[in-house]
Design a protein around this motif. Structure first.
Motif, PDB file in Angstrom:
ATOM      1  N   LYS A   1      -9.832   2.118  -9.262  1.00 19.33           N
ATOM      2  CA  LYS A   1      -9.372   0.509  -9.533  1.00 19.33           C
ATOM      3  C   LYS A   1      -7.959   0.197  -8.982  1.00 19.33           C
ATOM      4  N   ALA A   2      -7.007   1.204  -9.268  1.00 23.63           N
ATOM      5  CA  ALA A   2      -5.677   0.946  -8.945  1.00 23.63           C
ATOM      6  C   ALA A   2      -5.459   0.697  -7.473  1.00 23.63           C
ATOM      7  N   TYR A   3      -6.468   1.152  -6.833  1.00 27.42           N
ATOM      8  CA  TYR A   3      -6.247   1.277  -5.296  1.00 27.42           C
ATOM      9  C   TYR A   3      -7.214   0.280  -4.439  1.00 27.42           C
TER      10      TYR A   3
ATOM     11  N   MET B   1      -7.364  -0.082   1.770  1.00 28.09           N
ATOM     12  CA  MET B   1      -7.956   1.449   1.908  1.00 28.09           C
ATOM     13  C   MET B   1      -9.337   1.590   1.871  1.00 28.09           C
ATOM     14  N   GLY B   2     -10.066   0.806   1.629  1.00 26.59           N
ATOM     15  CA  GLY B   2     -11.594   0.778   1.758  1.00 26.59           C
ATOM     16  C   GLY B   2     -12.191   0.484   3.443  1.00 26.59           C
ATOM     17  N   THR B   3     -11.083  -0.272   3.906  1.00 27.81           N
ATOM     18  CA  THR B   3     -11.231  -0.648   5.275  1.00 27.81           C
ATOM     19  C   THR B   3     -10.819   0.591   6.121  1.00 27.81           C
ATOM     20  N   ARG B   4      -9.907   1.260   5.746  1.00 24.98           N
ATOM     21  CA  ARG B   4      -9.459   2.256   6.329  1.00 24.98           C
ATOM     22  C   ARG B   4     -10.442   3.452   6.302  1.00 24.98           C
ATOM     23  N   LEU B   5     -10.877   3.851   5.111  1.00 28.57           N
ATOM     24  CA  LEU B   5     -12.025   4.720   4.777  1.00 28.57           C
ATOM     25  C   LEU B   5     -13.327   4.525   5.701  1.00 28.57           C
ATOM     26  N   MET B   6     -13.836   3.347   5.727  1.00 29.19           N
ATOM     27  CA  MET B   6     -14.798   2.762   6.581  1.00 29.19           C
ATOM     28  C   MET B   6     -14.465   2.960   7.861  1.00 29.19           C
ATOM     29  N   HIS B   7     -13.425   2.758   8.610  1.00 29.24           N
ATOM     30  CA  HIS B   7     -13.181   2.783   9.905  1.00 29.24           C
ATOM     31  C   HIS B   7     -13.251   4.255  10.218  1.00 29.24           C
ATOM     32  N   ALA B   8     -12.674   5.259   9.559  1.00 31.32           N
ATOM     33  CA  ALA B   8     -12.434   6.718   9.791  1.00 31.32           C
ATOM     34  C   ALA B   8     -13.968   7.040   9.763  1.00 31.32           C
ATOM     35  N   MET B   9     -14.736   6.857   9.000  1.00 29.48           N
ATOM     36  CA  MET B   9     -16.243   7.416   8.860  1.00 29.48           C
ATOM     37  C   MET B   9     -16.959   6.918   9.998  1.00 29.48           C
TER      38      MET B   9
ATOM     39  N   MET C   1       0.931  -1.175  -0.079  1.00 27.12           N
ATOM     40  CA  MET C   1      -0.021  -0.036   0.023  1.00 27.12           C
ATOM     41  C   MET C   1       0.983   1.152  -0.040  1.00 27.12           C
ATOM     42  N   ASN C   2       0.560   2.277  -0.705  1.00 29.81           N
ATOM     43  CA  ASN C   2       1.249   3.554  -0.688  1.00 29.81           C
ATOM     44  C   ASN C   2       1.168   4.244   0.596  1.00 29.81           C
ATOM     45  N   SER C   3       2.555   4.422   1.063  1.00 34.20           N
ATOM     46  CA  SER C   3       2.499   4.910   2.764  1.00 34.20           C
ATOM     47  C   SER C   3       2.251   6.373   2.448  1.00 34.20           C
ATOM     48  N   ASN C   4       2.114   7.136   1.157  1.00 29.83           N
ATOM     49  CA  ASN C   4       1.700   8.545   1.308  1.00 29.83           C
ATOM     50  C   ASN C   4       0.254   8.915   1.296  1.00 29.83           C
ATOM     51  N   ILE C   5      -0.470   7.783   1.670  1.00 27.44           N
ATOM     52  CA  ILE C   5      -2.000   7.945   1.382  1.00 27.44           C
ATOM     53  C   ILE C   5      -2.385   8.600   2.843  1.00 27.44           C
ATOM     54  N   VAL C   6      -3.066   9.824   2.755  1.00 21.96           N
ATOM     55  CA  VAL C   6      -3.671  10.405   4.023  1.00 21.96           C
ATOM     56  C   VAL C   6      -5.197  10.543   3.661  1.00 21.96           C
ATOM     57  N   ILE C   7      -5.758  10.164   4.789  1.00 23.19           N
ATOM     58  CA  ILE C   7      -7.268  10.447   5.138  1.00 23.19           C
ATOM     59  C   ILE C   7      -7.813  11.693   5.637  1.00 23.19           C
ATOM     60  N   ARG C   8      -8.406  12.565   5.088  1.00 28.40           N
ATOM     61  CA  ARG C   8      -8.779  13.738   5.440  1.00 28.40           C
ATOM     62  C   ARG C   8     -10.126  14.230   4.945  1.00 28.40           C
TER      63      ARG C   8
END
Length: 283
Positions: free
Chosen positions: A101-103, A108-116, A1-8
């Protein structure tokens, strides 16, 4: 996974990207026969992004890679006459999530879901829901996150997440794994613990040091099995029994009560499972 991903949180000038995100959210198993983008103009589809940000419950988080949005999760309450493809009530926000699709399939979907989910819990929403195609691989993710199937038709599931119940079950998982850090993270600062003998300990630090640390030393193998769970406002009531390596706590039937406020457990109380307490607790 790309380590530069930020959820904001999405910025106002980026709202237009939700059109692309909404198209990517459409389940399309046949890559050789893609749905035309005109589908976004169908009122029931467009309702998910139309004038997004203007309604008080609209909220969106994006996954950002070096300034480029590659995914998003957003919620809104579809209380207008056109209600999209799912509706619970005027207080329950609906989830939408999308990744380019590339991601996909990288967590990442799990991270987004957890954050929301965390955002909704901290803002004291009672529940949230989503609509998903039965054949969509994401169904397994939603079930793992605690969503339950509450309705269905030939093609879709309607899935609901009880946000208070979710916190209480996470708290119980920390007990199962003797996870002191996890318990502390989920406790309110003014947390109160009351055991079956009515012993009371107040405060997060006191509860960790005086209740859970000695408990885990005495009972390293312990877990609760819940047979019935109900949510009443901010209160989650769980009926079941304990399993323990020590006979004194093995197959002890009880009722656990959690008060959940703004994503934190302010009370964890254990009652004997008897007719009087069942009647008092409504279980």
């Amino acid at each position: 996974m790309n380590s530069n991903i930020v959820i904001r949180k999405i910025e106002p000038e980026e709202i237009h990207t939700l059109e692309d995100m909404l198209y990517e959210a459409i389940y399309q198993p046949d890559e050789n026969n893609l749905i035309q983008r005109d589908v976004l103009h169908i009122p029931e589809v467009n309702a998910y992004i139309k004038n997004f940000g203007k309604q008080k419950d609209d909220y969106c988080l994006v996954a950002d890679v070096d300034g480029e949005i590659i995914g998003a999760v957003w919620v809104r309450i579809l209380s207008e006459p056109i209600k999209g493809y799912g509706y619970i009530d005027d207080e329950t926000p609906e989830f939408a999530i999308s990744l380019f699709k590339a991601y996909r399939n990288q967590g990442m979907g799990t991270r987004l879901m957890h954050a929301m989910i965390q955002y909704l819990q901290e803002n004291d929403y009672k529940q949230t829901f989503l609509n998903v195609k039965k054949e969509n691989y994401a169904v397994k993710l939603y079930l793992k996150l605690g969503f339950e199937i509450v309705g269905e038709d030939e093609e879709d599931y309607l899935m609901l997440l009880d946000l208070k119940k979710s916190i209480a079950l996470r708290f119980n998982e920390c007990i199962t794994h003797a996870d002191l850090q996890g318990l502390a993270t989920l406790m309110a600062d003014n947390h109160i613990f009351i055991d079956m003998a009515n012993n009371r300990i107040a405060g997060k630090t006191n509860t960790i040091n005086k209740a859970w640390k000695p408990f885990f030393r005495l009972f390293p193998v312990y877990r609760n099995i819940f047979q019935k769970i109900i949510t009443q406002g901010s209160t989650v009531v769980m009926q079941g029994y304990s399993i323990c390596s020590e006979e004194c706590l093995n197959y002890v039937y009880a009722i656990w009560v959690a008060e959940v406020v703004k994503g934190k457990v302010s009370l964890w109380r254990i009652y004997s499972d008897n007719e009087k307490n069942r009647k008092m607790l409504g279980i």
